[in-house]
Design a protein around this motif. Structure first.
Motif, PDB file in Angstrom:
ATOM      1  N   ARG A  18       8.450  -8.167  31.012  1.00 51.20           N
ATOM      2  CA  ARG A  18       6.796  -8.708  30.564  1.00 51.20           C
ATOM      3  C   ARG A  18       6.046  -8.808  32.091  1.00 51.20           C
ATOM      4  O   ARG A  18       4.873  -8.595  32.052  1.00 51.20           O
ATOM      5  CB  ARG A  18       7.221 -10.124  30.144  1.00 51.20           C
ATOM      6  N   ASP A  19       6.855  -9.050  33.044  1.00 52.10           N
ATOM      7  CA  ASP A  19       5.939  -9.176  34.420  1.00 52.10           C
ATOM      8  C   ASP A  19       5.679  -7.741  34.513  1.00 52.10           C
ATOM      9  O   ASP A  19       4.333  -7.835  34.815  1.00 52.10           O
ATOM     10  CB  ASP A  19       7.171  -9.451  35.461  1.00 52.10           C
ATOM     11  N   LEU A  20       6.159  -6.579  34.548  1.00 53.27           N
ATOM     12  CA  LEU A  20       5.608  -5.495  34.937  1.00 53.27           C
ATOM     13  C   LEU A  20       4.694  -4.977  33.771  1.00 53.27           C
ATOM     14  O   LEU A  20       3.702  -4.511  33.905  1.00 53.27           O
ATOM     15  CB  LEU A  20       6.659  -4.278  34.887  1.00 53.27           C
ATOM     16  N   PHE A  21       5.024  -5.253  32.518  1.00 55.02           N
ATOM     17  CA  PHE A  21       3.945  -4.967  31.446  1.00 55.02           C
ATOM     18  C   PHE A  21       2.873  -5.602  31.701  1.00 55.02           C
ATOM     19  O   PHE A  21       1.465  -5.005  31.287  1.00 55.02           O
ATOM     20  CB  PHE A  21       4.542  -5.440  30.065  1.00 55.02           C
ATOM     21  N   GLN A  22       2.664  -6.987  32.395  1.00 55.92           N
ATOM     22  CA  GLN A  22       1.370  -7.476  32.487  1.00 55.92           C
ATOM     23  C   GLN A  22       0.701  -7.264  33.812  1.00 55.92           C
ATOM     24  O   GLN A  22      -0.440  -7.558  34.074  1.00 55.92           O
ATOM     25  CB  GLN A  22       1.515  -9.052  32.296  1.00 55.92           C
ATOM     26  N   THR A  23       1.229  -6.289  34.247  1.00 55.11           N
ATOM     27  CA  THR A  23       0.825  -5.843  35.756  1.00 55.11           C
ATOM     28  C   THR A  23      -0.284  -4.677  35.357  1.00 55.11           C
ATOM     29  O   THR A  23       0.311  -3.520  34.704  1.00 55.11           O
ATOM     30  CB  THR A  23       1.990  -5.359  36.661  1.00 55.11           C
ATOM     31  N   PRO A  24      -1.408  -4.458  35.895  1.00 56.41           N
ATOM     32  CA  PRO A  24      -2.207  -3.214  35.734  1.00 56.41           C
ATOM     33  C   PRO A  24      -1.587  -2.026  36.143  1.00 56.41           C
ATOM     34  O   PRO A  24      -1.029  -2.042  37.347  1.00 56.41           O
ATOM     35  CB  PRO A  24      -3.353  -3.532  36.654  1.00 56.41           C
ATOM     36  N   GLY A  25      -1.592  -1.210  35.279  1.00 47.73           N
ATOM     37  CA  GLY A  25      -0.966   0.071  35.541  1.00 47.73           C
ATOM     38  C   GLY A  25       0.087   0.487  34.807  1.00 47.73           C
ATOM     39  O   GLY A  25       0.669   1.354  34.589  1.00 47.73           O
ATOM     40  N   PHE A  26       0.778  -0.591  34.253  1.00 49.98           N
ATOM     41  CA  PHE A  26       2.065  -0.503  33.524  1.00 49.98           C
ATOM     42  C   PHE A  26       1.904  -0.779  31.841  1.00 49.98           C
ATOM     43  O   PHE A  26       1.926   0.250  31.178  1.00 49.98           O
ATOM     44  CB  PHE A  26       2.864  -1.571  33.879  1.00 49.98           C
ATOM     45  N   GLY A  27       1.401  -1.966  31.497  1.00 52.19           N
ATOM     46  CA  GLY A  27       1.256  -1.931  30.099  1.00 52.19           C
ATOM     47  C   GLY A  27       0.155  -1.343  29.449  1.00 52.19           C
ATOM     48  O   GLY A  27       0.106  -0.957  28.255  1.00 52.19           O
ATOM     49  N   ASP A  28      -0.863  -0.982  30.312  1.00 53.49           N
ATOM     50  CA  ASP A  28      -2.030  -0.503  29.877  1.00 53.49           C
ATOM     51  C   ASP A  28      -1.691   1.130  29.473  1.00 53.49           C
ATOM     52  O   ASP A  28      -2.706   1.904  29.141  1.00 53.49           O
ATOM     53  CB  ASP A  28      -3.487  -0.741  30.781  1.00 53.49           C
ATOM     54  N   THR A  29      -0.400   1.699  29.786  1.00 52.79           N
ATOM     55  CA  THR A  29      -0.061   3.128  29.647  1.00 52.79           C
ATOM     56  C   THR A  29       0.694   3.127  28.357  1.00 52.79           C
ATOM     57  O   THR A  29       1.285   4.196  28.005  1.00 52.79           O
ATOM     58  CB  THR A  29       0.682   3.677  30.578  1.00 52.79           C
ATOM     59  N   ILE A  30       1.034   1.876  27.760  1.00 53.37           N
ATOM     60  CA  ILE A  30       2.237   1.778  26.694  1.00 53.37           C
ATOM     61  C   ILE A  30       1.640   2.002  25.279  1.00 53.37           C
ATOM     62  O   ILE A  30       0.727   1.112  24.942  1.00 53.37           O
ATOM     63  CB  ILE A  30       2.839   0.557  26.727  1.00 53.37           C
ATOM     64  N   PHE A  36       2.000  -5.845  44.723  1.00 59.42           N
ATOM     65  CA  PHE A  36       1.595  -4.536  45.673  1.00 59.42           C
ATOM     66  C   PHE A  36       1.524  -4.630  47.183  1.00 59.42           C
ATOM     67  O   PHE A  36       1.091  -4.036  47.717  1.00 59.42           O
ATOM     68  CB  PHE A  36       0.395  -4.041  45.034  1.00 59.42           C
ATOM     69  N   GLY A  37       2.088  -5.807  47.436  1.00 62.31           N
ATOM     70  CA  GLY A  37       2.314  -6.391  49.091  1.00 62.31           C
ATOM     71  C   GLY A  37       0.714  -6.343  49.472  1.00 62.31           C
ATOM     72  O   GLY A  37      -0.101  -6.958  48.762  1.00 62.31           O
ATOM     73  N   ASP A  38       0.198  -5.649  50.363  1.00 57.85           N
ATOM     74  CA  ASP A  38      -1.082  -5.503  50.913  1.00 57.85           C
ATOM     75  C   ASP A  38      -2.087  -4.640  50.153  1.00 57.85           C
ATOM     76  O   ASP A  38      -3.336  -4.868  50.474  1.00 57.85           O
ATOM     77  CB  ASP A  38      -1.246  -5.140  52.594  1.00 57.85           C
ATOM     78  N   ALA A  39      -1.456  -4.059  49.345  1.00 59.91           N
ATOM     79  CA  ALA A  39      -2.484  -3.072  48.387  1.00 59.91           C
ATOM     80  C   ALA A  39      -3.051  -3.827  47.138  1.00 59.91           C
ATOM     81  O   ALA A  39      -2.722  -5.068  47.027  1.00 59.91           O
ATOM     82  CB  ALA A  39      -1.645  -2.056  47.985  1.00 59.91           C
ATOM     83  N   THR A  40      -3.951  -3.239  46.496  1.00 63.19           N
ATOM     84  CA  THR A  40      -4.443  -3.972  45.426  1.00 63.19           C
ATOM     85  C   THR A  40      -4.338  -3.048  43.978  1.00 63.19           C
ATOM     86  O   THR A  40      -3.435  -2.173  44.164  1.00 63.19           O
ATOM     87  CB  THR A  40      -5.810  -3.524  45.779  1.00 63.19           C
ATOM     88  N   PRO A  41      -4.221  -3.818  42.957  1.00 55.24           N
ATOM     89  CA  PRO A  41      -3.961  -3.211  41.604  1.00 55.24           C
ATOM     90  C   PRO A  41      -4.988  -2.108  41.189  1.00 55.24           C
ATOM     91  O   PRO A  41      -6.395  -2.269  41.897  1.00 55.24           O
ATOM     92  CB  PRO A  41      -4.078  -4.451  40.537  1.00 55.24           C
ATOM     93  N   PRO A  42      -4.827  -1.427  40.366  1.00 55.38           N
ATOM     94  CA  PRO A  42      -5.794  -0.195  39.995  1.00 55.38           C
ATOM     95  C   PRO A  42      -6.943  -0.838  39.243  1.00 55.38           C
ATOM     96  O   PRO A  42      -6.645  -1.970  38.475  1.00 55.38           O
ATOM     97  CB  PRO A  42      -5.042   0.744  39.190  1.00 55.38           C
ATOM     98  N   GLU A  43      -8.024  -0.234  39.230  1.00 58.03           N
ATOM     99  CA  GLU A  43      -8.727  -0.455  38.202  1.00 58.03           C
ATOM    100  C   GLU A  43      -8.604  -0.105  36.675  1.00 58.03           C
ATOM    101  O   GLU A  43      -7.713   0.633  36.548  1.00 58.03           O
ATOM    102  CB  GLU A  43     -10.393   0.407  38.640  1.00 58.03           C
ATOM    103  N   PRO A  44      -9.106  -1.059  35.824  1.00 59.15           N
ATOM    104  CA  PRO A  44      -8.955  -0.581  34.317  1.00 59.15           C
ATOM    105  C   PRO A  44      -8.758   0.867  34.144  1.00 59.15           C
ATOM    106  O   PRO A  44      -9.704   1.570  34.464  1.00 59.15           O
ATOM    107  CB  PRO A  44      -9.628  -1.328  33.670  1.00 59.15           C
ATOM    108  N   PRO A  45      -8.257   1.358  33.084  1.00 54.12           N
ATOM    109  CA  PRO A  45      -8.296   3.005  32.879  1.00 54.12           C
ATOM    110  C   PRO A  45      -9.801   3.343  32.532  1.00 54.12           C
ATOM    111  O   PRO A  45     -10.310   2.356  31.716  1.00 54.12           O
ATOM    112  CB  PRO A  45      -7.099   3.164  31.714  1.00 54.12           C
ATOM    113  N   SER A  46     -10.005   4.499  32.406  1.00 61.79           N
ATOM    114  CA  SER A  46     -11.398   4.941  31.991  1.00 61.79           C
ATOM    115  C   SER A  46     -11.281   4.873  30.498  1.00 61.79           C
ATOM    116  O   SER A  46     -10.121   4.873  29.894  1.00 61.79           O
ATOM    117  CB  SER A  46     -11.651   6.177  32.260  1.00 61.79           C
ATOM    118  N   GLN A  47     -12.364   4.864  29.823  1.00 58.35           N
ATOM    119  CA  GLN A  47     -12.448   4.816  28.194  1.00 58.35           C
ATOM    120  C   GLN A  47     -11.861   6.003  27.612  1.00 58.35           C
ATOM    121  O   GLN A  47     -10.909   5.801  26.712  1.00 58.35           O
ATOM    122  CB  GLN A  47     -13.912   4.734  27.821  1.00 58.35           C
ATOM    123  N   ALA A  48     -11.652   7.309  28.471  1.00 60.63           N
ATOM    124  CA  ALA A  48     -11.150   8.258  27.664  1.00 60.63           C
ATOM    125  C   ALA A  48      -9.783   8.362  27.744  1.00 60.63           C
ATOM    126  O   ALA A  48      -8.919   9.038  27.055  1.00 60.63           O
ATOM    127  CB  ALA A  48     -11.646   9.588  28.587  1.00 60.63           C
TER     128      ALA A  48
END
Length: 350
Positions: free
Chosen positions: A267-279, A324-336
């Motif tokens: 659930r932790d990963l699923f709720q992280t941007p870049g994971f759940g939004d691909t499922i 992500f440490g010093d990095a940042t999460p990705p932006e939301p996926p494009s509409q497409a």
């Protein structure tokens, strides 16, 4: 229209060989896309297209890594539908059933364009050179590592280091154990051709899941204090566990939701941007229950499980608060590239 698009589109494949243990063919096309182009394919923006399928856990890895690293603008993506025949994944989600960039109806056409006598399985993920229409590689394990290393000069600002050099040996070791016993282990259960082969695979799978349950009890991620390639490789199997593997593949000692640590980790990963939004849960279920007709001849797709619990609090930020440490999460996926809201849980704003 390619001549490969024949009536055999309706012919299902066979996945179980009676009396024997399932053995995965791991002889992938090992050509690499590198910064120096030593295999003849240098990293270049816009030169290649990633072909994936949301249903496939191996392809899902590449989709996640591409998202996290911000490679969308330099590496386009084509998506095959969830149902394929014995010969090829197809672009049946696109208008006219043809990929709009590659101009082909079947991924098999890209394989044959480079290797006219190719007779092995047509797998995703695959990277295709756009100008020639030739498949470059389908080596999914090396592919994502190269996205992290060879493509690093094209990463988005703030991209995470998913394969940190100081942890590579440990990541490789953990990833291999996960592949043998979990990623491929569920298939060794589901495609077992004998009772004894199934029971061996079942035991290995749950022994490893118990080991992971213990390992992750005191640390948020598999290696180090941030998300790495190892977590991505485990996540795509966990995301499919209750929806498919528990019932369809007879991995039924318990559900993921009944393993407290792994369930909170997932659930932790699923709720992280870049994971759940691909499922895409709908495509995942349709793929397994419709394609594997020798396991599920009725092609009936189950209605469950319910998905809302993927959004419940996991509390794992108490173990480490910077995914992500010093990095940042990705932006939301494009509409497409957004998964249809009705096929997943609206984690990131619908």
């Amino acid at each position: 229209m390619s001549t490969s698009q024949t009536d055999d589109h309706r012919t299902p494949g066979r996945y179980v060989s009676s009396g024997v243990e399932f053995t995965r063919d791991t002889n992938y096309i090992s050509t690499r896309i590198t910064r120096d182009g030593r295999d003849g394919f240098p990293v270049e923006p816009g030169r290649y297209r990633l072909v994936a399928a949301r249903a496939c856990p191996w392809a899902n890895r590449a989709v996640i890594v591409r998202r996290l690293l911000g490679l969308e603008s330099v590496l386009s993506m084509g998506l095959c539908g969830p149902v394929h025949d014995e010969r090829s994944w197809t672009f049946d989600l696109d208008p006219g059933g043809v990929d709009p960039v590659l101009g082909i109806p079947r991924l098999r056409d890209a394989y044959l364009a480079r290797f006219p006598d190719y007779s092995r399985g047509i797998t995703v993920p695959a990277v295709v050179e756009v100008a020639t229409g030739h498949l470059v590689t389908n080596d999914y394990a090396q592919m994502t590592l190269d996205f992290s290393t060879e493509w690093s000069h094209l990463h988005r600002p703030g991209a995470p280091d998913l394969y940190p050099e100081r942890h590579r040996d440990e990541i490789d070791e953990i990833a291999q154990l996960i592949f043998e016993d979990v990623n491929n282990g569920v298939y060794r259960c589901g495609f077992a051709g004998s009772q004894s082969a199934y029971e061996r695979a079942y035991q290995r799978l749950f022994d490893r899941l118990d080991w992971l349950e213990e390992r992750l009890a005191g640390q948020r991620y598999l290696v180090g204090h941030t998300i790495t390639e190892a977590d991505i490789r485990l996540f795509t199997t966990l995301a499919r566990f209750d929806a498919v593997y528990h019932g369809h593949f007879k991995c039924n000692r318990n559900k993921l939701t009944e393993m407290p640590v792994l369930w909170s980790y997932a659930r932790d990963l699923f709720q992280t941007p870049g994971f759940g939004d691909t499922i895409d849960f709908a495509q995942i279920k349709e793929h397994y229950y419709v394609v594997h007709t020798d396991i599920n001849p009725t092609k009936i797709v189950p209605s469950g499980p319910e998905l809302a619990s993927w959004l419940t609090p996991h509390h794992r930020e108490q173990l480490a608060d910077r995914p992500f440490g010093d990095a940042t999460p990705p932006e939301p996926p494009s509409q497409a590239e957004r998964v249809p809201a009705e096929n997943t849980v609206p984690v990131f704003g619908g």
